[in-house]
Design a protein around this motif. Structure first.
Motif, PDB file in Angstrom:
ATOM      1  N   VAL A  71       0.821  -1.259  -0.072  1.00  0.00           N
ATOM      2  CA  VAL A  71      -0.013  -0.153   0.026  1.00  0.00           C
ATOM      3  C   VAL A  71       1.030   1.164   0.026  1.00  0.00           C
ATOM      4  O   VAL A  71       0.721   2.144  -0.632  1.00  0.00           O
ATOM      5  N   PHE A  72       1.865   1.238   0.986  1.00  0.00           N
ATOM      6  CA  PHE A  72       2.855   2.309   0.984  1.00  0.00           C
ATOM      7  C   PHE A  72       3.590   2.505  -0.480  1.00  0.00           C
ATOM      8  O   PHE A  72       3.419   3.863  -0.975  1.00  0.00           O
ATOM      9  N   ARG A  73       4.108   1.555  -0.906  1.00  0.00           N
ATOM     10  CA  ARG A  73       4.905   1.709  -2.334  1.00  0.00           C
ATOM     11  C   ARG A  73       3.910   2.060  -3.162  1.00  0.00           C
ATOM     12  O   ARG A  73       4.316   2.897  -4.239  1.00  0.00           O
ATOM     13  N   HIS A  74       2.883   1.348  -3.448  1.00  0.00           N
ATOM     14  CA  HIS A  74       2.119   1.621  -4.682  1.00  0.00           C
ATOM     15  C   HIS A  74       0.772   2.650  -4.718  1.00  0.00           C
ATOM     16  O   HIS A  74       0.291   3.184  -5.580  1.00  0.00           O
ATOM     17  N   VAL A  75       0.447   3.021  -3.390  1.00  0.00           N
ATOM     18  CA  VAL A  75      -0.506   3.883  -3.506  1.00  0.00           C
ATOM     19  C   VAL A  75       0.005   5.352  -2.670  1.00  0.00           C
ATOM     20  O   VAL A  75      -0.331   6.505  -3.065  1.00  0.00           O
ATOM     21  N   VAL A  76       0.535   5.019  -1.320  1.00  0.00           N
ATOM     22  CA  VAL A  76       0.663   6.171  -0.678  1.00  0.00           C
ATOM     23  C   VAL A  76       1.779   7.295  -1.174  1.00  0.00           C
ATOM     24  O   VAL A  76       1.426   8.525  -1.500  1.00  0.00           O
ATOM     25  N   TYR A  77       2.953   6.542  -1.720  1.00  0.00           N
ATOM     26  CA  TYR A  77       4.035   7.597  -2.003  1.00  0.00           C
ATOM     27  C   TYR A  77       3.667   8.169  -3.400  1.00  0.00           C
ATOM     28  O   TYR A  77       3.820   9.301  -3.710  1.00  0.00           O
ATOM     29  N   PRO A  78       3.171   7.389  -4.433  1.00  0.00           N
ATOM     30  CA  PRO A  78       2.756   7.786  -5.676  1.00  0.00           C
ATOM     31  C   PRO A  78       1.530   9.264  -5.567  1.00  0.00           C
ATOM     32  O   PRO A  78       1.605  10.086  -6.247  1.00  0.00           O
ATOM     33  N   ALA A  79       0.646   8.867  -4.954  1.00  0.00           N
ATOM     34  CA  ALA A  79      -0.512   9.811  -4.641  1.00  0.00           C
ATOM     35  C   ALA A  79      -0.036  11.063  -3.905  1.00  0.00           C
ATOM     36  O   ALA A  79      -0.489  12.034  -3.988  1.00  0.00           O
ATOM     37  N   ALA A  80       1.196  10.825  -2.990  1.00  0.00           N
ATOM     38  CA  ALA A  80       1.428  12.086  -2.179  1.00  0.00           C
ATOM     39  C   ALA A  80       2.621  12.831  -3.131  1.00  0.00           C
ATOM     40  O   ALA A  80       2.904  13.927  -2.668  1.00  0.00           O
ATOM     41  N   LEU A  81       2.879  12.426  -4.275  1.00  0.00           N
ATOM     42  CA  LEU A  81       4.041  13.278  -5.014  1.00  0.00           C
ATOM     43  C   LEU A  81       3.664  14.511  -5.378  1.00  0.00           C
ATOM     44  O   LEU A  81       4.318  15.409  -5.507  1.00  0.00           O
ATOM     45  N   PRO A  82       2.366  14.909  -6.114  1.00  0.00           N
ATOM     46  CA  PRO A  82       1.978  16.282  -5.996  1.00  0.00           C
ATOM     47  C   PRO A  82       2.137  17.136  -5.076  1.00  0.00           C
ATOM     48  O   PRO A  82       2.805  18.316  -5.359  1.00  0.00           O
ATOM     49  N   SER A  83       1.629  16.744  -3.787  1.00  0.00           N
ATOM     50  CA  SER A  83       2.041  17.679  -2.640  1.00  0.00           C
ATOM     51  C   SER A  83       3.542  17.861  -2.362  1.00  0.00           C
ATOM     52  O   SER A  83       3.991  18.741  -2.003  1.00  0.00           O
ATOM     53  N   ILE A  84       4.323  16.738  -2.444  1.00  0.00           N
ATOM     54  CA  ILE A  84       5.830  16.729  -2.216  1.00  0.00           C
ATOM     55  C   ILE A  84       6.256  17.687  -3.296  1.00  0.00           C
ATOM     56  O   ILE A  84       7.337  18.233  -2.977  1.00  0.00           O
ATOM     57  N   HIS A  85       6.063  17.726  -4.604  1.00  0.00           N
ATOM     58  CA  HIS A  85       6.434  18.756  -5.598  1.00  0.00           C
ATOM     59  C   HIS A  85       6.178  20.039  -5.098  1.00  0.00           C
ATOM     60  O   HIS A  85       7.101  20.856  -5.283  1.00  0.00           O
ATOM     61  N   THR A  86       4.965  20.446  -4.720  1.00  0.00           N
ATOM     62  CA  THR A  86       4.862  21.829  -4.226  1.00  0.00           C
ATOM     63  C   THR A  86       5.568  21.977  -3.015  1.00  0.00           C
ATOM     64  O   THR A  86       6.006  23.266  -2.926  1.00  0.00           O
ATOM     65  N   GLY A  87       5.515  21.411  -2.020  1.00  0.00           N
ATOM     66  CA  GLY A  87       6.496  21.462  -1.049  1.00  0.00           C
ATOM     67  C   GLY A  87       8.023  21.712  -1.323  1.00  0.00           C
ATOM     68  O   GLY A  87       8.469  22.818  -0.771  1.00  0.00           O
ATOM     69  N   LEU A  88       8.558  21.130  -2.241  1.00  0.00           N
ATOM     70  CA  LEU A  88       9.997  21.356  -2.606  1.00  0.00           C
ATOM     71  C   LEU A  88       9.868  22.736  -3.320  1.00  0.00           C
ATOM     72  O   LEU A  88      10.884  23.473  -3.049  1.00  0.00           O
ATOM     73  N   ILE A  89       8.986  23.201  -3.957  1.00  0.00           N
ATOM     74  CA  ILE A  89       9.031  24.430  -4.761  1.00  0.00           C
ATOM     75  C   ILE A  89       8.808  25.427  -3.675  1.00  0.00           C
ATOM     76  O   ILE A  89       9.880  26.717  -3.879  1.00  0.00           O
ATOM     77  N   VAL A  90       8.146  25.419  -2.919  1.00  0.00           N
ATOM     78  CA  VAL A  90       7.846  26.377  -1.804  1.00  0.00           C
ATOM     79  C   VAL A  90       9.260  26.369  -0.772  1.00  0.00           C
ATOM     80  O   VAL A  90       9.693  27.397  -0.300  1.00  0.00           O
ATOM     81  N   GLY A  91       9.615  25.205  -0.556  1.00  0.00           N
ATOM     82  CA  GLY A  91      10.862  25.034   0.350  1.00  0.00           C
ATOM     83  C   GLY A  91      12.067  25.630  -0.178  1.00  0.00           C
ATOM     84  O   GLY A  91      12.821  26.296   0.512  1.00  0.00           O
ATOM     85  N   MET A  92      12.326  25.585  -1.393  1.00  0.00           N
ATOM     86  CA  MET A  92      13.176  26.340  -2.188  1.00  0.00           C
ATOM     87  C   MET A  92      13.310  27.836  -1.945  1.00  0.00           C
ATOM     88  O   MET A  92      14.101  28.461  -1.781  1.00  0.00           O
ATOM     89  N   GLY A  93      11.906  28.293  -2.248  1.00  0.00           N
ATOM     90  CA  GLY A  93      11.718  29.872  -2.244  1.00  0.00           C
ATOM     91  C   GLY A  93      12.207  30.354  -0.560  1.00  0.00           C
ATOM     92  O   GLY A  93      12.715  31.290  -0.526  1.00  0.00           O
ATOM     93  N   LEU A  94      11.506  29.538   0.232  1.00  0.00           N
ATOM     94  CA  LEU A  94      11.828  30.081   1.449  1.00  0.00           C
ATOM     95  C   LEU A  94      13.139  29.609   2.270  1.00  0.00           C
ATOM     96  O   LEU A  94      13.714  30.428   2.955  1.00  0.00           O
ATOM     97  N   ALA A  95      13.824  28.800   1.212  1.00  0.00           N
ATOM     98  CA  ALA A  95      15.221  28.598   1.872  1.00  0.00           C
ATOM     99  C   ALA A  95      16.255  29.924   1.445  1.00  0.00           C
ATOM    100  O   ALA A  95      17.171  30.226   2.029  1.00  0.00           O
ATOM    101  N   TRP A  96      15.604  30.637   0.315  1.00  0.00           N
ATOM    102  CA  TRP A  96      16.502  31.670  -0.058  1.00  0.00           C
ATOM    103  C   TRP A  96      16.164  32.760   1.068  1.00  0.00           C
ATOM    104  O   TRP A  96      17.099  33.595   1.259  1.00  0.00           O
ATOM    105  N   VAL A  97      15.120  32.971   1.306  1.00  0.00           N
ATOM    106  CA  VAL A  97      14.858  33.874   2.195  1.00  0.00           C
ATOM    107  C   VAL A  97      15.533  33.723   3.598  1.00  0.00           C
ATOM    108  O   VAL A  97      16.069  34.695   4.219  1.00  0.00           O
TER     109      VAL A  97
END
Length: 261
Positions: A171-197
């Motif tokens: 379940v974790f490998r085939h459902v949880v991780y793939p389904a969470a990828l869009p939110s992880i992607h958003t977090g990485l983008i926001v995180g990069m911006g705040l890292a610069w701040v």
């Protein structure tokens, strides 16, 4: 095939044109405000352009930018490597959630400037202090978006895998991780911006990096250099976020998502 290729090229051209129009609009507003005296002593685009031309051949600013890039890349990578697995674990396991999230939530609101005295006392060098503060800026957005991604997974998908004999690991490998990828992607983008701040805030009280250069320009009254340095920071911040966005988009083609939103 040719029609699809033409449409793709037209879409790419329109995207680039939008970026140019947006930047031109910003410069136009800036010019009007500076000529009208609305923004006080802040120099206009012409003066800043002249300062920028000098900075582009200035070895000092070259060294400062390289130093800041080392800080930002190292800190961001460490934050991503730690925050994504931790966020998945907190989102997926109630026990881990209850044990770790309250303590992390206490630390999250602490502003970067408040970490500086503590890191100077605890960490061995100024560089590690700067990188830690930058790490904090990236860590929490990635962590919280990862947790949110796990919590928003449809339970029907989990039940479907379990009903077909899948284990918790499946379940974790085939459902949880793939389904969470869009939110992880958003977090990485926001995180990069705040890292610069956080990076610029930390470097202003240090002796290295682009943040330090901005502070020195301020104390010496070089206002055009201040604005030019801010433009440089903005450009590198935008470029680094765009790199993260594009890399992430290659992993999200199955969602039809291309902008991390």
């Amino acid at each position: 095939m040719s029609t699809a290729t033409g449409a793709s090229r037209l879409e790419a051209f329109a995207e680039r044109l939008n970026v140019v129009v947006s930047a031109a609009g910003l410069v136009l507003v800036w010019m009007v405000l500076s000529r009208g005296g609305v923004i006080g002593q802040v120099p206009g685009p012409v003066a800043v352009a002249a300062a920028m031309s000098d900075l582009l051949v200035n070895p000092t600013i070259h060294g400062s930018v390289i130093t800041s890039l080392v800080h930002i890349v190292g800190s961001f990578l460490v934050a991503a490597v730690l925050a994504v697995p931790l966020g998945l674990a907190i989102g997926w396991s109630t026990v881990v959630h209850d044990l770790l999230l309250p303590s992390l939530e206490i630390l999250r609101p602490v502003p970067p400037i408040a970490w500086i005295p503590l890191t100077i006392l605890v960490l061995p060098t100024m560089r590690t202090s700067i990188m830690f503060i930058t790490f904090v800026g990236a860590f929490f957005p990635i962590l919280l978006n990862t947790i949110r991604g796990v919590h928003e997974i449809e339970t029907d998908y989990v039940r479907a895998v379990r009903s077909l004999g899948g284990s918790r690991a499946d379940v974790f490998r085939h459902v949880v991780y793939p389904a969470a990828l869009p939110s992880i992607h958003t977090g990485l983008i926001v995180g990069m911006g705040l890292a610069w701040v956080n990076l610029v805030a930390a470097e202003m009280v240090a002796d290295q990096g682009i943040g330090r250069y901005v502070w020195v320009a301020y104390t010496s009254g070089s206002y055009a250099n201040i604005v030019a340095s801010v433009v440089i920071i903005g450009a590198f911040g935008y470029a680094s976020s765009e790199i993260v966005r594009r890399i992430g988009s290659t992993q999200l083609q199955w969602t039809g998502q291309s902008d991390g939103e």
